[in-house]
Design an enzyme around this catalytic site. Sequence first.
Site, PDB file in Angstrom:
ATOM      1  N   GLY A 117       0.723  -1.113   0.036  1.00 47.67           N
ATOM      2  CA  GLY A 117       0.065   0.039  -0.040  1.00 47.67           C
ATOM      3  C   GLY A 117       0.908   1.330  -0.035  1.00 47.67           C
ATOM      4  O   GLY A 117       0.547   2.315  -0.629  1.00 47.67           O
ATOM      5  N   SER A 130      -4.070  -2.550  -0.206  1.00 47.57           N
ATOM      6  CA  SER A 130      -2.875  -3.383   0.173  1.00 47.57           C
ATOM      7  C   SER A 130      -3.602  -4.729   0.540  1.00 47.57           C
ATOM      8  O   SER A 130      -4.744  -4.843   0.932  1.00 47.57           O
ATOM      9  CB  SER A 130      -2.117  -2.678   1.481  1.00 47.57           C
ATOM     10  OG  SER A 130      -1.226  -3.780   2.037  1.00 47.57           O
ATOM     11  N   CYS A 149       2.110   0.739  12.860  1.00 49.22           N
ATOM     12  CA  CYS A 149       3.178   1.185  11.880  1.00 49.22           C
ATOM     13  C   CYS A 149       4.009   2.320  12.529  1.00 49.22           C
ATOM     14  O   CYS A 149       4.945   2.753  12.127  1.00 49.22           O
ATOM     15  CB  CYS A 149       2.541   2.020  10.696  1.00 49.22           C
ATOM     16  SG  CYS A 149       1.465   0.422   9.622  1.00 49.22           S
TER      17      CYS A 149
END
Length: 375
Positions: A69, A198, A322
């Site tokens: 992604g 993604s 993340c």
Amino acid sequence: MHYLDHAATTAVLPEAAEIACKVMTEQFGNPSSVHKMGIEASGILEHARKQVAAILNADPSEITFTSCGTEATNTAIFGACRRKGRGKHIITTAIEHSATLNTVRRLEQEGFEVTYLQPDADGHISVDDLRAAIRPDTVLLTCMLANNEVGTLLPVKEFGKILKKKAPNALFHIDAVQGLARVPIKPKLWNADFISVSGHKIGAPKGIGALYIKKGVRIQPLMLGGGQERGMRPGTEALPNIAAFGEACRLRLAQMDENDAKVAALCAQLKAGIAARFPWAVYNGKSDIPHVVNLSFPGCKSEVLLRVLEMHDVYVSSGSACAKGKASHVLAAMKLDHARIDSALRISFAPSNTPEDVEALLNALEEGTKRLRRE
Ligand code: PLP
């Protein structure tokens, strides 16, 4: 194992893994080869492209496979902004994933001006704020469909309409990584020029993504090489991942309503359990999708609570996976105080979760919060 961190990543669906394995070990030709095995591989590639196009309500010619992604988003943002002779103004939001934020920051260093739309306390972005931000030199609006930390939906339909009316030459990119297979994707209705998705969030392996590029929109690729993906993404195609991504899209599209109902029931069970057993807990943001729930347990540092849950084989996330170790920029933009951000947990469901997973989480939370509040 009670895995409730599906916004971070998911297990590969058995059907997708089976196809990937077959492509790796038997149908391993290079789609660019002109012999029989190459033609077979090319057929697998185009079949997967159709499957991804179907879930995106797009034409297969509008789909470019990427490595993830993040790469799809980088391709769209750099491609849109580096078109020659255009303006130097970008609009985005303060609650984007780092794939977007760090890319627009790079462009800022190169001389672009960026407007960051701010969320309200619930994590929503206002249409009026977008309207006020658009300028004659705006080249790109880039925003997400669903927020990965608090599950809010952005008003992409209204955004697209306003952008195209006020700045018809500006392009619109949507990061739909967290919306895919949860929200119907409507590129035309949304006036989208680019949509990033993604694989690993919906049951495909890690390392595969795709970018929808609206027919007629022309941008430069990020990399140069062979002519794969019509020159937009050179490099031999990751066929096992692509085939698995196609299959995951097919399955998730076919089961979308059924999965939605399943996840909504799990979310309702969780919220009822929270109300009954942790009435002092506070929700962060007003999630618009049942897949993502973010809440704080005041007095319990999430990093520590996470470890207690882990001992019970229960896996959730503190903020965004993340942004390892960093305070959540999303919760900070919503102006939540430090103690609340520090005690925030994100619980994210997939259709494979069960009521037993929710019960295990609630039980582990009970032990963990009791222990941490005593300390
Ligand atoms: N955008 C959002 C909203 C995400 O949640 C993520 C992953 O967490 C990404 C982009 C990046 O996707 P990938 O991991 O495939 O690079």
